[in-house]
Structures are given as C-alpha cells and as structure tokens.
Scaffold this active site. Structure first.
Site, PDB file in Angstrom:
ATOM      1  N   GLY A  74       0.799  -1.237   0.000  1.00  0.00           N
ATOM      2  CA  GLY A  74       0.000   0.000   0.000  1.00  0.00           C
ATOM      3  C   GLY A  74       0.821   1.271   0.000  1.00  0.00           C
ATOM      4  O   GLY A  74       1.604   1.515  -0.922  1.00  0.00           O
ATOM      5  N   LYS A 122       2.178 -10.194  -4.118  1.00  0.00           N
ATOM      6  CA  LYS A 122       3.074  -9.082  -3.790  1.00  0.00           C
ATOM      7  C   LYS A 122       4.526  -9.562  -3.734  1.00  0.00           C
ATOM      8  O   LYS A 122       5.445  -8.856  -4.169  1.00  0.00           O
ATOM      9  CB  LYS A 122       2.659  -8.465  -2.455  1.00  0.00           C
TER      10      LYS A 122
END
Lengths: 335, 335
Positions: A133, A204
C-alpha cells in the site's frame, strides 16, 4: 501553464482516493512538477452513478474513448483482476502513455512483459501501490538501494491476515469471529479468499521478486499456506511461550535458485516482525552493504494507496520534461 | 570512460568504509552512472600511518592540496566536530564541488547555510549518513514523500543509548555496566557524553527539522534529557508494568511553532518504537496523506554509514551528467 493529462481506470475507493489527492494537492503538484495535473477521463462501470463529476471530465465505460484522447500522458489503473486491466495497460504503453497501477494480481503475473513494453516505448510504470500500500518499499529498493544488492525479503504483506492473527492473539477470539470483525471494519472484502489463503501476499512477493531479482520462481514450486487453519488453541499455545504466529512471505536466492515461501510462522519476540500488529504491513529488506532495513506502514486503504500512486506520478514526471520533449522532437523528425 | 573524481576527508572507520565500498562495487557504479568513480585524494591526520595506499592517490594533511586538484567532482566528509569540517565543505561548495557528509554535529548547526550555498553554486549535498546511519530516512522524506507533507517525527536516533537501555532492561544490569559493555563492543566511544546526554539525538533531530520544516526550533528552548539518570529500579519498575523506557526524539508543528523534545519516555507495548532494541535506530514519520511509516535500521557502523554515503553519490550523479555539461558550457560562455 502546461498540463499533465491523466485518466483514471476504475472509480471505486482507490480511484476516488486518487481524484481526491490530486485535487487537494494541486498547488503542491504545480510546485513539484511545474505543471498542473488534470484528470481528463474516468473509466467507470456505471456512468449514471457518477453524474456529479465535473462536465469537462469524460466519464465512460469504453476504454477506447479514453485511450484515443489527444495528449494523454498517464493512466492510473485501479481495477481488480487480470482482465481487462492487462489489455488496457498494454494498449496505453503501446501508445506511449505512462502507467501507474495498484493491481497486484495482474502485475504479479505480467510485471516482466509490461516492464519490457514500457522500456521499448520509453515510458514508465509506477507500481508502488501494488505492494504494501502506502509503504514505499518499491521505490526504496529501486532508488535508495541502488549500489546495494537486496539479498532477502521477509515480510508481512497482507493486512487482513495480520489483523485477524492480531485479534485472535490479543483477544482470544476464534478465526471466524476475527474474520467477521475484519469485514465489519472494512479490513476484509466480502470474499476474503485471496487474503486468507495467502494468494494476495504471494502476488506481492512475486512483484518484489521481479523487481529485485528480475525474475520469479516457478509459481507452482512456491509453498503457499494461508492462515485459515490456525486454531485458537494454536495461537494460545504460542502466546504461552511468548511467541506469535505471523503470516510471513520470504524470498531469497540460494545459489542460482530463487527460494520463496508464504506461510504462518511462529516468531519469537526478538524477530523484527514479531511486533507488527493490526492491519500494518512490514518488509525487512536485507542488502549486501547496509544490512537489514525494515519498513512498516499501512498496507491498504483509500488514502495510503492513493498516496503511493500520486508519489509515483511525481517520480515519473519530475525528471521527464526534457526527455519527453526530446522524444517528441524525435517523433516529428521521423515523420 | 569518463570518471567521477572523489576525495575523502577523514580516513577513520567511515572513510575506510567508503573506500572499501567504492572499490568493491566499482562495476556496479559503472553500470549505474556510466562512469568510474576514482578516489584521487585522501585527507588524513598522519600520512605515515597510511603508506600502503595506492600511489596515484594524494594522501595529505593539507586540504588546500585536495581542493585545488583539477576536475574534482565530489568530497566525502567523515571528520568529527564542527571545524575544520565546516570550512572545508564551504570551500568545496564555493568551488562547485558536490559534498557528501556524515558529520551530524556540524550539519545540525550549519545545514541551512550549507544547503543555500549548494543551491547558489548548483551543486548538491548528500547528508543521508548524518541521521540514522544506513537507514534511508533523509531520502525517504526528500524523494518518496514529496506530495505528502511530513507532520511529525518520533524517533530513536542514538544506537548507543538504545543499546544501553536494552541491556539494562533485558539483563537487569545497571547503567555503568551496560555502558562499559557498549564500549567493549564498539557501540560507544571512549567519551560517550554526546550519546548518553542526548546531544547526538538532538543534532539528528535538528537535521530532520531543517529538511522537513526548512527551519529549526530555538535550540535552547528544546528540552534535552539523556539516559544517564535512569536507574535499574526505574527500568525494572517499567518492566513490571509491561513498559519500556526508550530515548525518544520528537518534532512536530503546533500552529506556527516547532515543538521538539529529546528525552527518555515510558512506552507501552502498543507503541511503534517499543520493540526497537539494541543498536538499531527507528524513525516513525507521520505525513498528511499516507499516515505513519516507520523505518528501522542500523544507526551507525562502518558499512551502513558508507552505504548511505555511496547511495548519496549515485543519487547526485545519476541525473546530473547533462546538467553538469550545460553548467560547464555556461561557465565557458561566461569566460
């Protein structure tokens, strides 16, 4: 004053966050870039829901309408899932348009080909928001650790899982209750499968692998275990031994082989990720000169994600005006 | 191939670390910068101690001999104390030479004037190594959080103090024993005054203040308390309440006023800096868009410090070749 013309693909939480951040920090962007940033088009699913958007913005369900706009400089992509995002971004890169994406599922799989396409077309891809994020792990590796070679990553990359494990541990509730709570607070999606089975953290990790090693391990060889089989009894037994379960993603090189794993691990209190609780993400980066640096920050959320994407915009355009005009002259000369 | 010509000012642990890193990563630097980096001169205190240095390097006690070398591009400064470091760097900037410094005591006091001088002369100052050693906090704030405005810093900025507090807490030893141990392990200097009375953390906080707020609070108004009055009884009482003393540096703005403080604080286990133990440094950066990001890493040491300085070198020269030649043409035109 010259303008940077941007389009938003997707207008959910993240798309709206980008709009908000660009709007509220227009003056700051002007100082940093010497240009205004203007949103010229937004790709939405249902235009009738967005009638209050300014009239000078093209609001459409048709990507063709957006990509054929004259002088488009950059697209922000905040769509979920592989397609149509991949086709849109491929098209944008082919047209010489910069791309900033938050789409980890798509980028994990197609980072390599998209980055190559970007190089061929002399444009950039910002992908800070795909991983952890708002925590600037991508650009820390890319820009702040250039002489250093990253050797190993050990990370908590899924805020939903970390919230659930924290809640189970701190308040002795079971998995089901903790998940329900996470949904209620907006920390878990209606279908949380990808978060709790380790897929999201795996995606990720593959993006980090591509960035660091310019390669990925064979996906089917990576052990991927989620948190859903951890019982209250497991968690409490760990606690009695002053330990905690954390959902950890690891990648490193052993000889020529990339080794990766995503699984719940029992950590002792001296471990750098032991104390990372709640929805935060954390990434311990071990490099050959500096040693281990750990970054902790918000792994998701409207503003943290939008922050990462708008910072990507600045990074792309800050050193680019000269290059861009050189590029334009070259194109004209070719005609 | 064109070369970047560098001089080292100071050849203690850090100076030698820079030499080692530049030497061992020459190939990597060539790829990143398109140029070799050559150390052309080293300023030492006692040349007879350094007879094994290559003959093509000027080894001298006289700074004039270094700064008058033709085509010098950059100086790495790793001297302790305000003078003569300040005079040397001022001179270098006036000559159009880039500066990379690890000297926190000097830079805390003179950051403003040196940064102005650098701007006037169209050169850069790298100062990542002044604050939190190898942890890239300066460039995170400077480059990765540009749209974001940093609102508050809360940090552990002195590894010696943190080592002592950790040892006192984990092994129930007293301050004197812990300090002796820190000296033995090389974590404290022979005269540890600046570390244990808070001066070192204060200096680093003032550098962060200059970077973030382009200003510093009046130094005499900042409360600065070290750790030397903490007793074993204090530490144990904290521990019985599941708390820890940590030596914390804080800065934030209240209205138009900069508020700063450096002091031992009692932290509960939910605090982001509670679990930072040993010689590590940690910086929690709160910004207006992304929220709080925490960086943890080595606060000192030969290689972490050298890493920060060589990464600064890359940042300075990566986007500079064109500018530099434009600058040279300008100078020639002016003649």
């Amino acid at each position: 004053m010259k303008k940077i013309k941007a389009a938003l693909l997707g207008y959910g939480t993240v798309g709206q966050g980008i709009h908000e951040v660009l709007h509220e920090h227009q003056e700051r962007l002007r100082i940093l870039l010497g240009k205004e940033v203007e949103i010229v088009a937004i790709l939405v699913q249902n235009p009738s829901k967005h009638k209050n958007l300014p009239e000078n913005i093209v609001v459409t369900t048709n990507f063709e309408e957006i990509i054929t706009l004259p002088e488009l400089d950059v697209v922000f992509e905040a769509i979920v899932g592989e397609e149509p995002a991949l086709s849109y971004l491929t098209h944008a890169l082919d047209k010489g348009v910069h791309v900033i994406t938050a789409n980890k599922m798509m980028f994990a799989k197609h980072a390599k080909s998209l980055l190559e396409k970007a190089r061929e077309n002399d444009v950039k891809i910002g992908f800070e928001a795909t991983t952890a994020g708002g925590t600037p792990v991508i650009r820390t590796i890319e820009q702040l650790l250039q002489v250093n070679r990253v050797e190993k990553i050990e990370a908590i990359l899924n805020g939903t899982s970390n919230y659930i494990l924290t809640a189970m541990s701190e308040r002795s509730i079971d998995f089901k209750t903790a998940l329900a709570e996470a949904k209620e607070k907006g920390y878990a999606e209606a279908d949380p499968t990808n978060d709790i089975d380790g897929t999201d953290a795996f995606n990720k990790l593959m993006i980090l692998s591509q960035l660091i090693f310019n390669d990925q391990p064979a996906w089917h060889k990576v052990e991927k275990t989620g948190i859903k089989d951890l019982t209250s009894t497991d968690i409490q037994a760990a606690q009695e031994n002053n330990k905690k379960y954390k959902h950890i993603a690891v990648i490193y090189k052993e000889g020529d082989q990339l080794k990766a794993e995503v699984s719940p691990l029992l950590l002792s209190s001296s471990h750098p990720l032991y104390n990372i609780d709640g929805v935060d993400n954390a990434i311990a980066i071990t490099s050959n000169i500096v040693g281990t640096i750990t970054l902790i920050g918000p792994g998701a959320g409207k503003l943290p994600t939008a922050s990462a994407m708008v910072e990507d915009l600045v990074a792309i355009f800050q050193h680019e005006p000269e290059n861009h005009s050189i590029h334009q002259y070259k194109d004209q000369a070719a005609v």
